[in-house]
Design a protein around this motif. Sequence first.
Motif, PDB file in Angstrom:
ATOM      1  N   VAL A  83       0.851  -1.202   0.000  1.00  0.00           N
ATOM      2  CA  VAL A  83       0.000   0.000   0.000  1.00  0.00           C
ATOM      3  C   VAL A  83       0.887   1.252   0.000  1.00  0.00           C
ATOM      4  N   LEU A  84       1.941   1.224   0.827  1.00  0.00           N
ATOM      5  CA  LEU A  84       2.869   2.373   0.856  1.00  0.00           C
ATOM      6  C   LEU A  84       3.462   2.619  -0.530  1.00  0.00           C
ATOM      7  N   ASP A  85       3.829   1.539  -1.175  1.00  0.00           N
ATOM      8  CA  ASP A  85       4.437   1.613  -2.498  1.00  0.00           C
ATOM      9  C   ASP A  85       3.469   2.242  -3.514  1.00  0.00           C
ATOM     10  N   ILE A  86       2.220   1.819  -3.434  1.00  0.00           N
ATOM     11  CA  ILE A  86       1.190   2.330  -4.357  1.00  0.00           C
ATOM     12  C   ILE A  86       0.957   3.826  -4.115  1.00  0.00           C
ATOM     13  N   VAL A  87       0.885   4.205  -2.828  1.00  0.00           N
ATOM     14  CA  VAL A  87       0.652   5.622  -2.517  1.00  0.00           C
ATOM     15  C   VAL A  87       1.890   6.457  -2.898  1.00  0.00           C
ATOM     16  N   ALA A  88       3.075   5.877  -2.725  1.00  0.00           N
ATOM     17  CA  ALA A  88       4.301   6.599  -3.109  1.00  0.00           C
ATOM     18  C   ALA A  88       4.270   6.905  -4.614  1.00  0.00           C
ATOM     19  N   TYR A  89       3.797   5.934  -5.376  1.00  0.00           N
ATOM     20  CA  TYR A  89       3.671   6.129  -6.829  1.00  0.00           C
ATOM     21  C   TYR A  89       2.676   7.266  -7.111  1.00  0.00           C
ATOM     22  N   PHE A  90       1.557   7.229  -6.387  1.00  0.00           N
ATOM     23  CA  PHE A  90       0.513   8.251  -6.544  1.00  0.00           C
ATOM     24  C   PHE A  90       1.074   9.638  -6.214  1.00  0.00           C
ATOM     25  N   GLU A  91       1.766   9.721  -5.093  1.00  0.00           N
ATOM     26  CA  GLU A  91       2.355  10.998  -4.669  1.00  0.00           C
ATOM     27  C   GLU A  91       3.312  11.521  -5.725  1.00  0.00           C
ATOM     28  N   SER A  92       4.140  10.618  -6.223  1.00  0.00           N
ATOM     29  CA  SER A  92       5.146  11.052  -7.198  1.00  0.00           C
ATOM     30  C   SER A  92       4.475  11.525  -8.489  1.00  0.00           C
ATOM     31  N   LYS A  93       3.426  10.839  -8.916  1.00  0.00           N
ATOM     32  CA  LYS A  93       2.709  11.238 -10.137  1.00  0.00           C
ATOM     33  C   LYS A  93       2.078  12.625  -9.980  1.00  0.00           C
ATOM     34  N   LEU A  94       1.433  12.792  -8.818  1.00  0.00           N
ATOM     35  CA  LEU A  94       0.736  14.063  -8.581  1.00  0.00           C
ATOM     36  C   LEU A  94       1.717  15.219  -8.430  1.00  0.00           C
ATOM     37  N   SER A  95       2.791  14.975  -7.687  1.00  0.00           N
ATOM     38  CA  SER A  95       3.786  16.023  -7.466  1.00  0.00           C
ATOM     39  C   SER A  95       4.453  16.416  -8.786  1.00  0.00           C
ATOM     40  N   GLN A  96       4.735  15.378  -9.583  1.00  0.00           N
ATOM     41  CA  GLN A  96       5.358  15.640 -10.885  1.00  0.00           C
ATOM     42  C   GLN A  96       4.422  16.484 -11.764  1.00  0.00           C
TER      43      GLN A  96
ATOM     44  N   THR B 293      -6.642  -2.715   1.193  1.00  0.00           N
ATOM     45  CA  THR B 293      -5.765  -3.786   0.716  1.00  0.00           C
ATOM     46  C   THR B 293      -4.983  -3.202  -0.463  1.00  0.00           C
ATOM     47  N   PRO B 294      -3.895  -3.841  -0.884  1.00  0.00           N
ATOM     48  CA  PRO B 294      -3.178  -3.321  -2.061  1.00  0.00           C
ATOM     49  C   PRO B 294      -4.107  -3.178  -3.279  1.00  0.00           C
ATOM     50  N   GLU B 295      -5.014  -4.128  -3.454  1.00  0.00           N
ATOM     51  CA  GLU B 295      -5.937  -4.071  -4.603  1.00  0.00           C
ATOM     52  C   GLU B 295      -6.849  -2.847  -4.497  1.00  0.00           C
ATOM     53  N   GLU B 296      -7.350  -2.602  -3.292  1.00  0.00           N
ATOM     54  CA  GLU B 296      -8.240  -1.440  -3.086  1.00  0.00           C
ATOM     55  C   GLU B 296      -7.473  -0.130  -3.258  1.00  0.00           C
ATOM     56  N   ALA B 297      -6.226  -0.127  -2.771  1.00  0.00           N
ATOM     57  CA  ALA B 297      -5.396   1.075  -2.905  1.00  0.00           C
ATOM     58  C   ALA B 297      -5.135   1.375  -4.382  1.00  0.00           C
ATOM     59  N   LYS B 298      -4.844   0.329  -5.129  1.00  0.00           N
ATOM     60  CA  LYS B 298      -4.578   0.488  -6.571  1.00  0.00           C
ATOM     61  C   LYS B 298      -5.826   1.038  -7.258  1.00  0.00           C
ATOM     62  N   GLU B 299      -6.970   0.502  -6.880  1.00  0.00           N
ATOM     63  CA  GLU B 299      -8.227   0.929  -7.493  1.00  0.00           C
ATOM     64  C   GLU B 299      -8.487   2.415  -7.206  1.00  0.00           C
ATOM     65  N   ALA B 300      -8.249   2.821  -5.949  1.00  0.00           N
ATOM     66  CA  ALA B 300      -8.483   4.224  -5.579  1.00  0.00           C
ATOM     67  C   ALA B 300      -7.558   5.157  -6.363  1.00  0.00           C
ATOM     68  N   VAL B 301      -6.299   4.752  -6.495  1.00  0.00           N
ATOM     69  CA  VAL B 301      -5.323   5.577  -7.227  1.00  0.00           C
ATOM     70  C   VAL B 301      -5.661   5.617  -8.714  1.00  0.00           C
ATOM     71  N   GLU B 302      -5.992   4.455  -9.253  1.00  0.00           N
ATOM     72  CA  GLU B 302      -6.327   4.390 -10.681  1.00  0.00           C
ATOM     73  C   GLU B 302      -7.535   5.255 -11.014  1.00  0.00           C
ATOM     74  N   LYS B 303      -8.535   5.202 -10.159  1.00  0.00           N
ATOM     75  CA  LYS B 303      -9.744   6.002 -10.407  1.00  0.00           C
ATOM     76  C   LYS B 303      -9.392   7.478 -10.440  1.00  0.00           C
ATOM     77  N   PHE B 304      -8.527   7.893  -9.515  1.00  0.00           N
ATOM     78  CA  PHE B 304      -8.120   9.293  -9.459  1.00  0.00           C
ATOM     79  C   PHE B 304      -7.355   9.673 -10.736  1.00  0.00           C
ATOM     80  N   LEU B 305      -6.398   8.833 -11.100  1.00  0.00           N
ATOM     81  CA  LEU B 305      -5.571   9.148 -12.269  1.00  0.00           C
ATOM     82  C   LEU B 305      -6.384   9.108 -13.565  1.00  0.00           C
TER      83      LEU B 305
END
Lengths: 148, 180
Positions: B61-74, B152-164
């Motif tokens: 989950v941390l890894d997924i959110v780190a990816y999200f943070e980096s995408k948004l910050s970029q 869960t990692p799957e739920e975290a991925k889904e939340a990030v994907e929906k946002f992106l």
Amino acid sequence: MNISTEKFLSFLRREKEEKEKWVDVKAKWVDALCLLYSKIKEWLKDAVEDGLLEVTDKTVELVEDELGPYQAPGIVIRFGEKDIEFRPGGRFVLGARGRVDIRSDKGVVSLLHDSSKIQGWSLFDAGTMEQKVFDQESCLALFEELLS
Amino acid sequence: MSELDDILHKYRVFRDSQAIVRECIAQESDLLTGTVFFSRTKKESTQALKKLGETIELLAVLDIVAYFESKLSQYIEDTIRPYEKAMLPPSGFARKLYQYIQDNAEKWRFDDKLELFKEEIDQHILSEAKKLYKFRNWIAHGQRTQKPSNYTPEEAKEAVEKFLQAFPLISVSNTNDPLV
């Protein structure tokens, strides 16, 4: 006797045999523990007679899937304020036929019974994965280390 | 495979490996000789494995959110960049002002960064992203406070994907000029 009665009796016999097998395994395990402690007491006899060490028996409650709940023997060796506790970890451990944890303020080391490497009791270092025969020499060397 | 798929794939590799080891433990396999499971009871081994699984799940989950943070910050950085040239007068002042904004943008709270998208993103998606970030903070700060909504990692991925997906410009943030 009809077929279903025959089948039922056969089931009961199998179950009985299975239960007796585990009773036997448990008895052998407890015997092995008792034998281990009597050896240790023998090795420490002089120190106990000189009033340097005190050895106390204790009972530990264990629950194992195969054996159910049962009481297993342990011992505590006291030197002044320091304790070394021998506490059985279980008969069914991976790679051996039983484990006893030796607990002190220096941490935990284990004794394995009939491991895949060494028959009888062996000292097992989980850090290095090394095993060596647990005899009087290695036992006293260990106590010296733990009580220092 | 997207980067998010890749993260989830690693997690699944672990989960399958975990299942295989669990089976080895159940069968008292010789394969466990020389491993940390040697000399442990089945119960101790399965508990250790379960605990590791829980840790790995949180790390995923941390890894997924780190990816999200980096995408948004970029994306935010890329959005700011063109303003450097557009600033009048094009002087040291503009350069310094731009630099100041850029440096400080890195320090903005992630919640505030998410708020920037408020008008473009569905409120439910935004709220899920915020809740996920709250969960990320709970993990990263030692899990000492009351546990927020679990992901869960799957739920975290889904939340990030929906946002992106709701803000597709982010997914093309590798271009230098997101305004084009």
